[in-house]
Design an enzyme around this catalytic site. Structure first.
Site, short mmCIF file in Angstrom:
data_model
loop_
_atom_site.label_atom_id
_atom_site.label_comp_id
_atom_site.label_asym_id
_atom_site.label_seq_id
_atom_site.Cartn_x
_atom_site.Cartn_y
_atom_site.Cartn_z
N ASP A 237 34.13 83.22 71.82
CA ASP A 237 33.67 82.80 70.51
C ASP A 237 32.96 84.01 69.90
O ASP A 237 32.77 85.03 70.55
CB ASP A 237 32.76 81.57 70.63
CG ASP A 237 32.74 80.78 69.34
OD1 ASP A 237 32.48 79.57 69.38
OD2 ASP A 237 33.00 81.38 68.27
C1 GLC Z 1 32.27 80.21 65.08
C2 GLC Z 1 32.81 79.02 65.83
C3 GLC Z 1 34.27 79.11 66.15
C4 GLC Z 1 34.96 79.90 65.06
C5 GLC Z 1 34.45 81.33 65.15
C6 GLC Z 1 35.03 82.21 64.03
O1 GLC Z 1 30.96 80.46 65.41
O2 GLC Z 1 32.10 78.57 66.96
O3 GLC Z 1 34.78 77.78 66.26
O4 GLC Z 1 36.37 79.88 65.23
O5 GLC Z 1 33.03 81.40 65.13
O6 GLC Z 1 34.49 81.84 62.81
#
Ligand code: GLC
Length: 691
Positions: free
Chosen positions: A233
């Site tokens: 993430d």
């Molecule tokens: C965010 C989320 C994830 C998302 C990523 C990109 O914090 O947890 O679900 O795809 O960052 O935005």
């Protein structure tokens, strides 16, 4: 490939947007801004990876000024349809809109089990049940990937709460984990074959998800044989050593530099490789997994796709909203009779302006832009994303269109007294209530904010024909539930939500949604009435012991003999259905067939559900199967379900296998987890299987 080329595929950097307003020189000019950019290898015909969020549409938090996309209803609404084919269509829509902008990775497949009704991101997810979650998520992934765009499933694993997610340690019995959240991922990956899996922010049993050797190397790549790649993430890669635990790609690397002091898969990983800390075989494996998925999904032929048919997509959003609306209670006020000319008071919930949508990385700017954005703010990194978004689909306007002879007035619902006056002047009072929920924040409780409970109570006291319409991302407490005539759960209903709500209220559409998440009477009925350290400052390490294990949601209520306010699978209709002639089969698993009849006077859809209600030595409740059935009045349909054997089994981590115990099993067909109507039993020989 050279090592430099190999390393170039392992880091995704964010485009400049609202969330990260700093341009990164690693992104060439002219690249459509996105959640992440990974350079390609032109020499070898490997295209760059352009990643966009998310599972409810193609987002645009400032990356591409003016760009808008189809804003779909919440994941809970899609799940409430219990319609896998509709989930496939939703995925296709997202894939086409992503491809048309040049994206080839969609960060969709958000599918953590809704363990906690306070979790701000439940609106993005699917349900509290592994089977329903896996079914809907897999179809969405297949729809996206059919368009030549890689989909993820996320957030692996046990990202069941949002507050302090970067510092949360999620503790669970490993076997129970295999039977719940991991079973959902296992079935979704089997059925959907997502090109990538996104690891979660939190720790699981002490190790960060991105550094969790047991879950990535052991379960995902070992036991399940997953051949795609694991990305982090955004800002969730605490160090290069994550590569040894199975992480293949660091995404949102700039946030890692902020949170952990440096990016992980850039210089630190190269140094580790030079010093022998990272074996060349593992480096090649990381790269191969990424390339494999690119070729398996077809992004190697990637090109900017054609402009999608946005009218057709608008129709899909409407169909999801219609099918996802759940009629929770109805003492006769609904459907409103269009031929009469009632005086109707529409109260609160910004119903004159639009419908609510959730906040965070899944928020989609709809065609024409938002009707309004109300900044809410709060503590920490995610506060900037915390807004009440209103999509421009006004329930008030749509009701006026569908009830041309009614006299409809609007009251903003600012306070009980004024709202009650409006209610007194009407034959029917329809109160809309909203709750802004989203990423980074768990609700402190389940109450409606901004004094809405008091408004509803005052309106109900003023008019016995009060209807409540909820636009929330989670279950809410309803202290007024016994004094209102009808309750509709519309979730975040997407860019056509106002129309879908009006069509259900006016009886143009027969409601058919079924709850994908249990509505408790209050948090006292849940495993954690109080979250640990509820007032802890942002950034404080916390631990949540998910001691309920696999008894998530309705399973918890069944184990403890609790009666929820509204049960998993519950939903009323304007017609009636009966179930008949249950026939069971037993072998390696249990099969069931039964008939569903529409015994009412109008067409409608039902979702009969098959539950396991006991196994040797235990009473239980596990969804074994379901089918959404559309029936004309008087029509009957035969339904056949074969249970996935893992739903009849327990996982034996010691032996590394699933076990079905020999003995008697009982099952039941129900209109919800508690409304069981046909029952039967079989004997199973028992066996061990799987890994
Ligand atoms: C965010 C989320 C994830 C998302 C990523 C990109 O914090 O947890 O679900 O795809 O960052 O935005």
């Amino acid at each position: 490939m050279t090592d430099d080329e190999r390393f170039s595929l392992l880091v995704g950097v964010m485009g400049a947007g609202e969330l990260w307003p700093v341009p990164d020189e690693r992104i060439p000019p002219g690249v459509p801004m996105s959640a992440a950019y990974v350079p390609g290898i032109p020499r070898l015909g490997v295209p760059a990876l352009l990643m966009s969020d998310a599972g409810l549409g193609v987002t645009n938090p400032g990356y591409r000024p003016g760009d808008t996309a189809t804003a779909l209803p919440a994941g809970l609404a899609l799940a409430a349809s219990f319609d896998p084919a509709l989930a496939r269509e939703a995925g296709g829509l997202i894939g086409r809109e992503a491809r048309s902008r040049g994206f080839n990775v969609q960060l969709a497949g958000a599918m953590n089990l809704a363990r906690d009704p306070r979790n701000g991101r439940n609106f993005e997810y699917v349900s509290e049940d592994p089977l329903l979650t896996a079914t809907i998520a897999a179809e969405s992934v297949k729809g996206i990937q059919h368009e030549g765009v890689i989909s993820t499933v996320k957030h692996y694993s046990l990202n069941g709460n949002e507050t302090n997610r970067h510092w949360l340690d999620a503790v669970i019995d490993p076997d129970a984990h295999r039977e719940s959240d991991l079973l959902a991922f296992e079935m979704a990956i089997e059925r959907g074959a997502p090109g990538a899996v996104m690891a979660a922010y939190n720790k699981i049993n002490g190790d960060y998800a991105a550094a969790n050797d047991v879950l990535i190397n052991g379960v995902l790549k070992g036991a399940w044989g997953y051949r795609g790649w694991v990305m982090s993430d955004w800002g969730a890669t605490p160090g290069w050593e994550c590569a040894l635990a199975g992480l293949d790609q660091e995404c949102g690397a700039q946030i890692d530099a902020l949170l952990w002091g440096s990016e992980a898969f850039g210089d630190p990983l190269r140094a580790a490789h030079a010093e022998g800390g990272l074996a060349s075989e593992r480096l090649s494996d990381m790269v191969r997994r990424i390339l494999r998925s690119m070729f398996a999904v077809g992004v190697d032929r990637a090109h900017v796709g054609p402009a999608p048919d946005m009218d057709a997509h608008n129709e899909i959003a409407l169909r999801i909203a219609r099918a996802g609306i759940v009629l929770l209670a109805n003492r006769g006020a609904l459907p409103l009779a269009p031929e009469s000319s009632p005086r109707i008071a529409v109260i609160g919930g910004y119903a004159h302006a639009g419908v609510a949508a959730g906040y965070g990385s899944a928020a989609v700017v709809p065609p024409g832009g938002y009707a309004a954005v109300v900044p809410i703010g709060g503590q920490g990194l995610e506060a900037g994303m915390r807004n009440l978004y209103l999509l421009p689909s006004s329930p008030l306007s749509e009701l006026r269109e569908r009830l041309p002879r009614a006299q409809i007035e609007f009251d903003p619902g600012l306070g009980p007294a004024e709202a009650a006056m409006a209610a007194r002047r009407a034959d029917v009072a329809i109160v809309f209530a909203v709750r802004a929920e989203g990423e980074g924040f768990d609700g402190a409780d389940l109450s409606l904010p901004w004094g809405q409970d008091a408004v509803i109570a005052a309106v109900a006291a003023a008019n016995p024909n009060t209807v409540v319409v909820l636009e929330t991302g989670n279950p809410v407490t309803m202290p007024w539930r016994n004094s209102v005539n009808a309750i509709l759960q519309a979730w975040y209903p997407g860019q056509n939500g106002g129309r879908a709500i009006a069509e259900v209220l006016a009886g143009v559409v027969n409601p058919s949604g079924r709850l994908p998440i249990t509505f408790p009477v209050d948090l006292g009925q849940t495993p954690r009435p109080e979250l640990p350290d509820p007032a802890t400052p942002w950034g404080t390490p916390t631990t949540i012991d998910y001691f309920e294990g696999a008894d998530v949601g309705y399973r918890w209520f069944a184990k403890r003999g609790l009666a929820p306010m509204f049960a998993f699978g519950h939903g009323l209709s304007y017609t009636r259905f009966e179930y008949r002639d249950l026939v069971l089969g037993a072998g390696d698993t249990i099969s069931a067939s039964f008939s569903v009849a529409n015994v009412g006077d109008r067409a409608g859809a039902d979702v009969p559900q098959l539950y396991l209600t006991s196994a040797p030595g235990e009473r239980c409740s596990r969804l074994l199967g379901f089918e959404r059935v559309e029936l004309e009045p008087g029509a009957t349909r035969r339904v056949s379900i074969e249970a996935d054997a893992r739903l009849l089994a327990h996982y034996d981590g010691g032996a590394g296998t699933w076990r079905i115990a020999p003995g008697g099993y009982t099952v039941a067909v129900g209109a919800s987890a508690v409304a069981l109507r046909l029952a039967g039993g079989v004997e199973l020989a028992g066996r061990a299987f799987g890994r």
